[in-house]
Design a protein around this motif. Structure first.
Motif, PDB file in Angstrom:
ATOM      1  N   MET A   7     115.842 108.872 -21.963  1.00  0.00           N
ATOM      2  CA  MET A   7     115.362 108.212 -20.743  1.00  0.00           C
ATOM      3  C   MET A   7     116.199 108.625 -19.532  1.00  0.00           C
ATOM      4  O   MET A   7     115.656 108.874 -18.445  1.00  0.00           O
ATOM      5  CB  MET A   7     115.421 106.691 -20.919  1.00  0.00           C
ATOM      6  CG  MET A   7     114.385 106.109 -21.847  1.00  0.00           C
ATOM      7  SD  MET A   7     114.536 104.290 -21.894  1.00  0.00           S
ATOM      8  CE  MET A   7     113.134 103.854 -22.933  1.00  0.00           C
ATOM      9  N   ALA A   8     117.504 108.703 -19.713  1.00  0.00           N
ATOM     10  CA  ALA A   8     118.382 109.064 -18.602  1.00  0.00           C
ATOM     11  C   ALA A   8     118.085 110.468 -18.106  1.00  0.00           C
ATOM     12  O   ALA A   8     118.094 110.734 -16.898  1.00  0.00           O
ATOM     13  CB  ALA A   8     119.841 108.943 -19.038  1.00  0.00           C
ATOM     14  N   VAL A   9     117.804 111.393 -19.034  1.00  0.00           N
ATOM     15  CA  VAL A   9     117.442 112.749 -18.636  1.00  0.00           C
ATOM     16  C   VAL A   9     116.151 112.747 -17.834  1.00  0.00           C
ATOM     17  O   VAL A   9     116.015 113.417 -16.812  1.00  0.00           O
ATOM     18  CB  VAL A   9     117.320 113.662 -19.874  1.00  0.00           C
ATOM     19  CG1 VAL A   9     116.716 115.002 -19.494  1.00  0.00           C
ATOM     20  CG2 VAL A   9     118.682 113.863 -20.521  1.00  0.00           C
ATOM     21  N   ARG A  10     115.187 111.972 -18.281  1.00  0.00           N
ATOM     22  CA  ARG A  10     113.903 111.903 -17.578  1.00  0.00           C
ATOM     23  C   ARG A  10     114.084 111.328 -16.164  1.00  0.00           C
ATOM     24  O   ARG A  10     113.392 111.723 -15.224  1.00  0.00           O
ATOM     25  CB  ARG A  10     112.904 111.072 -18.389  1.00  0.00           C
ATOM     26  CG  ARG A  10     111.491 111.018 -17.829  1.00  0.00           C
ATOM     27  CD  ARG A  10     110.847 112.392 -17.727  1.00  0.00           C
ATOM     28  NE  ARG A  10     110.820 113.099 -18.995  1.00  0.00           N
ATOM     29  CZ  ARG A  10     109.840 112.984 -19.885  1.00  0.00           C
ATOM     30  NH1 ARG A  10     108.815 112.191 -19.627  1.00  0.00           N
ATOM     31  NH2 ARG A  10     109.876 113.677 -21.002  1.00  0.00           N
ATOM     32  N   LEU A  11     115.001 110.382 -16.011  1.00  0.00           N
ATOM     33  CA  LEU A  11     115.252 109.807 -14.690  1.00  0.00           C
ATOM     34  C   LEU A  11     115.686 110.881 -13.691  1.00  0.00           C
ATOM     35  O   LEU A  11     115.328 110.822 -12.511  1.00  0.00           O
ATOM     36  CB  LEU A  11     116.328 108.727 -14.786  1.00  0.00           C
ATOM     37  CG  LEU A  11     115.892 107.351 -15.295  1.00  0.00           C
ATOM     38  CD1 LEU A  11     117.110 106.476 -15.538  1.00  0.00           C
ATOM     39  CD2 LEU A  11     114.928 106.677 -14.325  1.00  0.00           C
ATOM     40  N   THR A  12     116.465 111.848 -14.160  1.00  0.00           N
ATOM     41  CA  THR A  12     116.961 112.880 -13.244  1.00  0.00           C
ATOM     42  C   THR A  12     115.841 113.750 -12.708  1.00  0.00           C
ATOM     43  O   THR A  12     116.042 114.484 -11.734  1.00  0.00           O
ATOM     44  CB  THR A  12     117.994 113.779 -13.953  1.00  0.00           C
ATOM     45  OG1 THR A  12     117.354 114.507 -15.014  1.00  0.00           O
ATOM     46  CG2 THR A  12     119.135 112.954 -14.522  1.00  0.00           C
ATOM     47  N   GLN A  13     114.664 113.695 -13.318  1.00  0.00           N
ATOM     48  CA  GLN A  13     113.548 114.530 -12.891  1.00  0.00           C
ATOM     49  C   GLN A  13     112.670 113.838 -11.851  1.00  0.00           C
ATOM     50  O   GLN A  13     111.663 114.400 -11.421  1.00  0.00           O
ATOM     51  CB  GLN A  13     112.697 114.923 -14.112  1.00  0.00           C
ATOM     52  CG  GLN A  13     113.490 115.662 -15.181  1.00  0.00           C
ATOM     53  CD  GLN A  13     112.714 115.797 -16.477  1.00  0.00           C
ATOM     54  OE1 GLN A  13     111.521 115.515 -16.535  1.00  0.00           O
ATOM     55  NE2 GLN A  13     113.383 116.242 -17.528  1.00  0.00           N
ATOM     56  N   HIS A  14     113.021 112.609 -11.476  1.00  0.00           N
ATOM     57  CA  HIS A  14     112.203 111.845 -10.534  1.00  0.00           C
ATOM     58  C   HIS A  14     113.017 111.537  -9.271  1.00  0.00           C
ATOM     59  O   HIS A  14     114.100 110.959  -9.347  1.00  0.00           O
ATOM     60  CB  HIS A  14     111.720 110.543 -11.186  1.00  0.00           C
ATOM     61  CG  HIS A  14     110.721 110.767 -12.281  1.00  0.00           C
ATOM     62  ND1 HIS A  14     109.375 110.853 -12.050  1.00  0.00           N
ATOM     63  CD2 HIS A  14     110.894 110.958 -13.616  1.00  0.00           C
ATOM     64  CE1 HIS A  14     108.753 111.076 -13.201  1.00  0.00           C
ATOM     65  NE2 HIS A  14     109.650 111.142 -14.158  1.00  0.00           N
ATOM     66  N   SER A  15     112.449 111.944  -8.135  1.00  0.00           N
ATOM     67  CA  SER A  15     113.136 111.714  -6.869  1.00  0.00           C
ATOM     68  C   SER A  15     112.865 110.331  -6.304  1.00  0.00           C
ATOM     69  O   SER A  15     113.657 109.795  -5.536  1.00  0.00           O
ATOM     70  CB  SER A  15     112.719 112.775  -5.844  1.00  0.00           C
ATOM     71  OG  SER A  15     111.301 112.758  -5.654  1.00  0.00           O
ATOM     72  N   ARG A  16     111.728 109.735  -6.703  1.00  0.00           N
ATOM     73  CA  ARG A  16     111.422 108.403  -6.204  1.00  0.00           C
ATOM     74  C   ARG A  16     112.284 107.355  -6.896  1.00  0.00           C
ATOM     75  O   ARG A  16     112.667 107.519  -8.053  1.00  0.00           O
ATOM     76  CB  ARG A  16     109.941 108.078  -6.415  1.00  0.00           C
ATOM     77  CG  ARG A  16     109.005 108.940  -5.575  1.00  0.00           C
ATOM     78  CD  ARG A  16     107.571 108.487  -5.752  1.00  0.00           C
ATOM     79  NE  ARG A  16     106.664 109.256  -4.906  1.00  0.00           N
ATOM     80  CZ  ARG A  16     105.351 109.038  -4.832  1.00  0.00           C
ATOM     81  NH1 ARG A  16     104.807 108.082  -5.575  1.00  0.00           N
ATOM     82  NH2 ARG A  16     104.602 109.781  -4.035  1.00  0.00           N
ATOM     83  N   ARG A  17     112.515 106.290  -6.157  1.00  0.00           N
ATOM     84  CA  ARG A  17     113.386 105.260  -6.710  1.00  0.00           C
ATOM     85  C   ARG A  17     112.706 104.500  -7.845  1.00  0.00           C
ATOM     86  O   ARG A  17     113.320 104.262  -8.881  1.00  0.00           O
ATOM     87  CB  ARG A  17     113.804 104.278  -5.604  1.00  0.00           C
ATOM     88  CG  ARG A  17     114.821 103.254  -6.089  1.00  0.00           C
ATOM     89  CD  ARG A  17     115.289 102.362  -4.976  1.00  0.00           C
ATOM     90  NE  ARG A  17     116.288 101.420  -5.450  1.00  0.00           N
ATOM     91  CZ  ARG A  17     116.759 100.418  -4.738  1.00  0.00           C
ATOM     92  NH1 ARG A  17     116.343 100.240  -3.493  1.00  0.00           N
ATOM     93  NH2 ARG A  17     117.659  99.585  -5.259  1.00  0.00           N
ATOM     94  N   ARG A  18     111.419 104.107  -7.659  1.00  0.00           N
ATOM     95  CA  ARG A  18     110.726 103.361  -8.708  1.00  0.00           C
ATOM     96  C   ARG A  18     110.102 104.343  -9.701  1.00  0.00           C
ATOM     97  O   ARG A  18     109.415 105.292  -9.308  1.00  0.00           O
ATOM     98  CB  ARG A  18     109.643 102.465  -8.112  1.00  0.00           C
ATOM     99  CG  ARG A  18     108.838 101.727  -9.185  1.00  0.00           C
ATOM    100  CD  ARG A  18     107.787 100.821  -8.601  1.00  0.00           C
ATOM    101  NE  ARG A  18     108.370  99.625  -7.993  1.00  0.00           N
ATOM    102  CZ  ARG A  18     107.649  98.566  -7.625  1.00  0.00           C
ATOM    103  NH1 ARG A  18     106.332  98.562  -7.793  1.00  0.00           N
ATOM    104  NH2 ARG A  18     108.234  97.515  -7.083  1.00  0.00           N
ATOM    105  N   VAL A  19     110.330 104.097 -10.974  1.00  0.00           N
ATOM    106  CA  VAL A  19     109.823 104.968 -12.042  1.00  0.00           C
ATOM    107  C   VAL A  19     109.072 104.096 -13.048  1.00  0.00           C
ATOM    108  O   VAL A  19     109.615 103.085 -13.524  1.00  0.00           O
ATOM    109  CB  VAL A  19     110.977 105.713 -12.754  1.00  0.00           C
ATOM    110  CG1 VAL A  19     110.427 106.612 -13.861  1.00  0.00           C
ATOM    111  CG2 VAL A  19     111.787 106.521 -11.748  1.00  0.00           C
TER     112      VAL A  19
END
Length: 389
Positions: A7-19
């Motif tokens: 999950m943490a790796v996937r977070l790095t791929q999103h520039s928006r704050r809400r995921v």
């Protein structure tokens, strides 16, 4: 990698704050094919979300509208990445990709992509023609983790056709074998979903006076059945006992019917006959008292019952849309004996829906019920040979 790490790796791929949390759940499941169907899935995902919070990577929704409370434990519908500057990531070192993986030089690879591809690249460079091994064995050799490649068919590089399991990983899937028993010589197989019903039908078939009417009896359910059905072909070939008909008898619920459809499609893909519903047994099951369960959407019910024989579809549709289901255990051993008559050919009784079905025991037919007798073949006879596909 743990679910939280993915999950943490996937977070790095999103520039928006809400995921959306569904995106993080998909990342957690990408490395563990057992997670989507695990009874502990929600607990595992909730724990992973809590770990992200403890690492100060995300915050969870505050209002009720931000939570999925349809089951326990509740799961967030989204997470918010914590504010503040992130440490700048160093640009990935340039990598010389082998010709087979040249597509990697044209893609913006995530850290997870590189972690997956680096060992494969080294293998293709050093031993390009290495023997094709079972997927778990190749996984251990490449990553020192026999489960690392579990579910690799869902990876976006594989689904897009860029990464090939056979050509690039030099691996092949090895699903668990379907549990099969060769009871007689007839060219058909009946697959049963639940272990208790499997045991009851095995007892019924053991006492059938004409073993030439009986074929294979198999046990398998859910995702495991869909994965295992190809292995049946090996057993048919090894025993020189092919089949022309494959029947499935499962629970009369959405999951059971959808499993039948998926298993049938997979069976045809590998060159086996389509998997048909054991209509006669389903018809007998519909005579039994149901149990309550939350109703399913009519659209999903309509699609699932399309697998059943037309004469019983309407009854099955009414059952499922009203919030009721029928487990196989509702038709126990005495009911199976009552339904199957040794004076009639067996396969049509299993497969075909009859014009009328008796309600309750017919005392005049007690002598014809299939049960143990002194003339029945014993359970351990040579006619009953287990075969691991």
């Amino acid at each position: 990698m743990t679910p939280a790490e993915r999950m943490a790796v996937r977070l790095t791929q999103h520039s928006r704050r809400r995921v959306d949390f569904d995106l993080l759940a998909a990342a957690a499941e990408e490395g563990d094919s057992s997670l989507p169907t695990s009874p502990h899935r929600r607990s595992i995902l909730a724990a992973a979300a809590g770990e992200l919070v403890s690492r100060n990577l995300v915050t969870l929704p505050r209002g009720k509208e931000g939570w999925d409370t349809s089951a326990v434990p509740p799961l967030p519908r989204w997470v918010s990445q914590t504010a503040g500057p992130r440490p700048r990531q160093r640009p990935a070192a340039l990598r010389a990709w082998v010709r087979e993986l040249s597509f990697a030089s044209r893609l913006r690879l995530s850290p997870a992509d590189r972690e997956l591809l680096d060992p494969i690249n080294s293998q293709l460079r050093d031993t390009p023609q290495t023997e094709i091994l079972p997927l778990a064995e190749r996984s251990y050799l490449l990553y020192r983790d026999e489960k690392r490649l579990s579910g690799i068919e869902k990876n976006h590089l594989v689904k897009s056709g860029l990464l090939d399991i056979t050509a690039h990983l030099r691996a092949r899937p090895t699903p668990p074998p379907l549990a099969m028993f060769e009871i007689g010589s007839a060219p058909w197989m009946l697959i049963v979903e639940n272990s208790a019903t499997f045991a009851s039908l095995r007892e019924v078939l053991h006492t059938w006076p004409d073993r030439s009417q009986i074929g294979w009896l198999a046990y398998g359910s859910g995702d495991q059945l869909v994965a295992s059905i190809p292995t049946a072909a090996d057993a048919f070939e090894e025993r020189d006992h092919p089949v022309t008909d494959i029947l499935l008898y499962g629970d009369l619920d959405i999951d059971g019917l959808e499993c039948g459809q998926q298993t049938s499609a997979r069976s045809v893909e590998v060159g086996l006959p389509p998997v048909e519903p054991a209509g006669g047994l389903y018809q007998a099951l519909l005579e039994m008292p149901p149990r309550a369960l939350a109703p399913t959407s009519p659209k999903r019910v309509k699609a699932a019952i399309a697998w059943l024989p037309e004469p019983i579809r309407a009854r099955a549709e009414a059952l499922l849309t009203s919030g009721e289901i029928l487990r196989q255990e509702a038709l126990p051993l005495p009911g199976l004996r009552q339904h199957l008559y040794c004076g009639q050919p067996l396969l049509p009784q299993l497969r075909d829906v009859r014009a009328q079905l008796p309600h309750g025991p017919r005392r005049s037919d007690v002598g014809n019920w299939v049960g143990r007798s002194e003339n029945a073949a014993p359970a351990g006879s040579d006619h009953d040979s287990p075969a691991a596909a």
